[in-house]
Design an enzyme around this catalytic site. Structure first.
Site, PDB file in Angstrom:
ATOM      1  N   SER A 713       0.802  -1.227   0.000  1.00  0.00           N
ATOM      2  CA  SER A 713       0.000   0.000   0.000  1.00  0.00           C
ATOM      3  C   SER A 713       0.832   1.273   0.000  1.00  0.00           C
ATOM      4  O   SER A 713       0.281   2.363  -0.134  1.00  0.00           O
ATOM      5  CB  SER A 713      -0.952   0.006   1.204  1.00  0.00           C
ATOM      6  OG  SER A 713      -0.226  -0.054   2.414  1.00  0.00           O
ATOM      7  N   LYS A 756      -6.529   3.717   8.096  1.00  0.00           N
ATOM      8  CA  LYS A 756      -5.564   4.685   7.565  1.00  0.00           C
ATOM      9  C   LYS A 756      -6.126   6.099   7.566  1.00  0.00           C
ATOM     10  O   LYS A 756      -5.424   7.059   7.913  1.00  0.00           O
ATOM     11  CB  LYS A 756      -5.178   4.272   6.138  1.00  0.00           C
ATOM     12  CG  LYS A 756      -4.409   2.959   6.057  1.00  0.00           C
ATOM     13  CD  LYS A 756      -4.190   2.527   4.620  1.00  0.00           C
ATOM     14  CE  LYS A 756      -3.447   1.201   4.546  1.00  0.00           C
ATOM     15  NZ  LYS A 756      -3.267   0.722   3.160  1.00  0.00           N
TER      16      LYS A 756
END
Length: 830
Positions: A713, A756
């Protein structure tokens, strides 16, 4: 008022009135009354001084000491006071006789005593064939009633059968029945003969039915007593036989007790057969032998388990939602799922047990939520911690062949709670492991399958046990360690962490009051404003849950408590040495264990917060003070929630090597290689020569090098950091990004979006970049968080470059070449 013009009918009279608590008096009925209330005594004395006539009316509620007109029935009886005797305690005993029914028209006086205006009700003297039939029917029922009940002499029927007037017959029978006040009042308020007889007939039907049921119960009890006496006689004979044979009488008595206990345990047929077979084996074993002890323990386990005992759960969705809101702030998905479960239970009485899996970072309230669900549903609560369990027997039990064997944790907890439908929390289900002793997660497959757990077999019991009524709730920090077959049997609900607003509310509603109470402080002793709590959240904690926040609040309370105690001891001059000396001088008298300490108010502000908690542990806000070349901000997912991380890139003369540091995993290293390959493939757009990469070393570093980092990611952030260093354009420090990239620059979706985004929100980031395919995940986040963020959804890394890279002079960006042709990505609607 001109009263001479008012003509009062002859059947309307004014009389003093007495309210009666629990009795209804009928005409032609002579009753002794004990009168003690002041108003009633004065009313009776007034009647005795005049024509001895007085009205009696029953109260609607016997417990009211001083009733008013609304507490009395509207129909009573006019009575004549035959005599009156004053007792030593001030109570009056009066003998009164019912004369006539009366209807209360008005209360003329109600201060010293009641004076009522009543209408005299004339009785019907005539009767027809229908009334005659009703009279005969009632006499027949009354005869049966007298024969059934033992509280009424046989002469009662003889007396009733001699009455020829229908109204008087109904009053006589009603007065002799043992009825509640409101039931007798129904007869009193029936003015016509037919109406009164029908009401009395219905009452007699009800009473006869009750007497019939009582008779059946008495017959059953009698038979049971006779059976018990027979069994007792036979048991005594059996004991005598055993004594003659030399068997131990105590052991025989235990067997009989176990047999009686098994009869009352509500066992299913297969369990009863197992117990009876085991009892037969036990009866043939020598008393005190090891085999007898094992067999006795086995029987006790079966009999102590709840087989047919369940608790009635509270299916009121409003009540359950209220309890869950009291115990936990937020967590709307879990609360909504519980309410849905209750709705299904209300419509479908035969619903399967629900198995929920609460997955989230530590400190988000998973374990306490399970207990709160049990309290809200008003069910018993059971908990088994599975962290570190590596033996299958911990779940399914040991076989009886082993010494010290016992059932598994599920059966143990079912015995403890004593009901078949508790809320059962299996804590830390992702922390189980397996070894040569078996796989405990495989043993859970049967218990957590709603289709087959009604026949869960524990190795120790060796008979099926029904777990279908149990509401199983499991908790985990991660789903990856849970085996797929087990995960498939559970409904996963993710708790991603709390926002700042949620943490603030949790601290205000739950954490701070609890810490004040635990430290002996009152609410006025310590003042902490919302802005100070936010400062603690931002600069002293960095977590998805609230455990560290509670620890910091506890430290503030401890500091304040220590100051209060120190000031109190200094004020009273109680040093430790002086106190010990005084103790010895007074002959060792004990000092009070607890002293009353004056709690002065302390106000915690941002300025004096360091006095309580020390220097801030974390920096709140964006990384760096200025926009820098080669420094990009990424977003990462961790087991404890989400984190932001800085990615640094620098260029050096060399041989074209790519240096990666920061304890990166293989997948993250491959993402860095992909970012470099993309940059080399677009070197013309970056105005770099063909030999540039041959003579330049590139160093990519992710700080906090002691913490392992891996995953795809960070691809976009790595590419932005690398291309910023190659182009010399600074990166906007207010932007955080996540997403995987391909060699052609496509932005692919990643996981952990909610965690996140929360991390970026906690760090004060104002703009985030996400792959287009993660747009659906973004809109699952609370609106109050999305309102504070600007989200850009990209499908190509060049869109991210255009949004993050500024010109060399520091102004916002303007991408080149392909970036301009692809557009600037898709912005989120707040």
């Amino acid at each position: 008022m001109n009263q001479e013009s008012v003509e009062i009918p002859e059947n309307i009279k004014n009389y003093p009135m007495i309210p009666l608590r629990d009795i209804v008096i009928f005409p032609h009925m002579i009753v002794p009354l004990f009168i003690g209330r002041g108003k009633s005594v004065k009313a009776l004395e007034e009647a005795m001084m005049n024509d001895r006539r007085i009205v009696v009316v029953a109260q609607k509620q016997p417990g009211i000491e001083d009733p008013d007109r609304d507490d009395l029935y509207g129909v009573g009886t006019l009575c004549e006071a035959l005599n009156m005797v004053k007792l030593p305690d001030g109570t009056i005993k009066a003998l009164i006789e019912g004369v006539n029914r009366v209807k209360i028209l008005d209360y003329l006086v109600d201060d010293e005593y009641f004076v009522t205006q009543v209408e005299l009700i004339e009785e019907e003297a005539s009767k027809n064939m229908e009334v005659e039939a009703l009279m005969r029917e009632i006499l027949g029922k009354f005869d049966k009633y007298v024969r059934y009940t033992r509280s009424m002499p046989p002469e009662a029927y003889t007396s009733a059968s001699s009455v020829d007037e229908p109204c008087r017959l109904a009053d006589l029978i009603a007065s002799q029945l043992v009825l509640k006040v409101d039931v007798k009042q129904r007869v009193l308020e029936a003015f016509f003969a037919k109406e009164r007889l029908i009401a009395l007939s219905s009452i007699l039907d009800d009473e006869l039915e009750i007497l019939d049921i009582q008779k059946k119960i008495q017959s059953q009890v009698k038979k049971q007593i006779e059976k018990s006496q027979k069994e007792y006689y036979l048991k005594e004979q059996l004991k005598a036989i055993h004594r003659e044979l030399g068997d131990a009488e105590e052991f025989t008595g235990e067997l009989l007790e176990l047999k009686e206990k098994a009869d009352k345990a509500g066992l299913p047929d297969y369990a009863r057969e197992k117990v009876e077979a085991e009892l037969k084996r036990l009866s043939k074993m020598p008393f005190g032998s090891p085999e007898a002890v094992v067999s006795r323990n086995y029987i006790d386990w079966i009999l102590d388990l709840p087989w047919d005992k369940n608790i009635v759960e509270n299916l009121n969705t409003g009540h359950v939602k209220k309890i869950l809101d009291e115990d936990h702030y937020g967590l709307e998905k879990v609360k909504e799922r519980i309410v849905e479960y209750l709705a299904v239970r209300k419509l479908s009485k035969k619903g399967h047990g629900v198995i929920l899996c609460l997955v989230g970072p530590p400190g988000t309230g998973k374990t306490s939520l399970g207990k709160s669900i049990g309290r809200a549903l008003e069910r018993k609560y059971a908990r088994a911690s599975l962290g570190g369990v590596r033996d299958e027997a911990e779940i399914r039990g040991h076989r009886r062949t082993y010494i010290g064997s016992m059932p598994g944790r599920i059966i143990q907890q079912m015995k403890r709670v004593g009901v078949t439908n508790p809320v059962f929390l299996l804590d830390e289900v992702d922390k189980m492991s397996s070894d040569f002793r078996g796989d405990p997660s495989a043993a859970l497959l049967e218990a957590l399958d709603p289709e087959i757990n009604k026949e869960f077999v524990d190795h120790y019991l060796e008979i099926p046990y029904d777990l279908s009524g149990v509401m199983f709730i499991t908790t985990a920090n991660l789903t990856q360690p849970i085996p797929p077959p087990l995960l498939d049997r559970m409904e996963v609900i993710r708790l991603s962490g709390y926002t700042e607003e949620e943490k603030l509310n949790i601290a205000r509603l739950h954490l701070l009051p609890r810490q004040l109470k635990e430290h002996g402080l009152n609410e006025e002793s310590l003042k902490i404003s919302d802005s100070v709590v936010l400062e603690i959240i931002r600069r002293y904690t960095r977590e998805a849950g609230v455990r560290n926040l509670e620890r910091e609040l506890a430290q503030v309370c401890r500091k304040h408590t220590a100051c209060l105690v120190a000031e109190h001891e200094e004020k009273n001059g109680r040093a430790v040495e002086k106190g010990d000396k005084g103790k010895s001088e007074k002959g060792g008298k004990k000092r009070a264990a607890k002293e009353d300490i004056e709690q002065k108010c302390a106000v915690v502000t941002k300025k004096n917060l360091e006095k309580y908690l020390g220097k801030p542990k974390h920096r709140y806000g964006v990384i760096g003070e200025t926009d820098e070349v080669g420094l990009a901000t990424g977003m990462a997912w961790t087991q404890t929630g989400g984190e932001i991380l800085s990615i640094e890139a620098t260029l050096m003369p060399g041989k074209g090597e790519l240096i990666l540091t920061g304890l990166l995993g293989d997948v993250m290293k491959e993402s860095a290689q992909a970012a470099l390959s993309y940059a080399r493939g677009h070197s013309e757009g970056l105005n770099l020569g063909t030999d540039y990469f041959k003579n330049t070393d590139i160093h990519l570093h992710v700080p906090e090098g002691a913490i392992p980092k891996d995953g795809p990611s960070a691809g976009i952030a790595l590419a932005v950091s690398l291309i910023s260093a190659l182009s010399g354009r600074p990166v906007d420090r207010n932007v955080a990004m996540t997403g995987e990239i391909t060699l052609r620059g496509r932005a692919l979706p990643v996981g952990g979006i909610k965690e996140k985004v929360f991390a970026a929100h906690r760090a004060g980031i104002t703009k985030i970049i996400l792959p287009v395919e993660n747009e659906k995940d973004y809109y699952e986040i609370q609106p109050n968080v999305r309102r504070k963020l600007e989200a850009l959804f990209v499908d190509h890394v060049e869109q991210a470059l255009e949004a993050t890279l500024k010109s060399a002079g520091g102004k916002g960006g303007g991408g080149k070449n392909n970036a301009a042709s692809r557009g600037g990505g898709k912005s989120a609607k707040k």
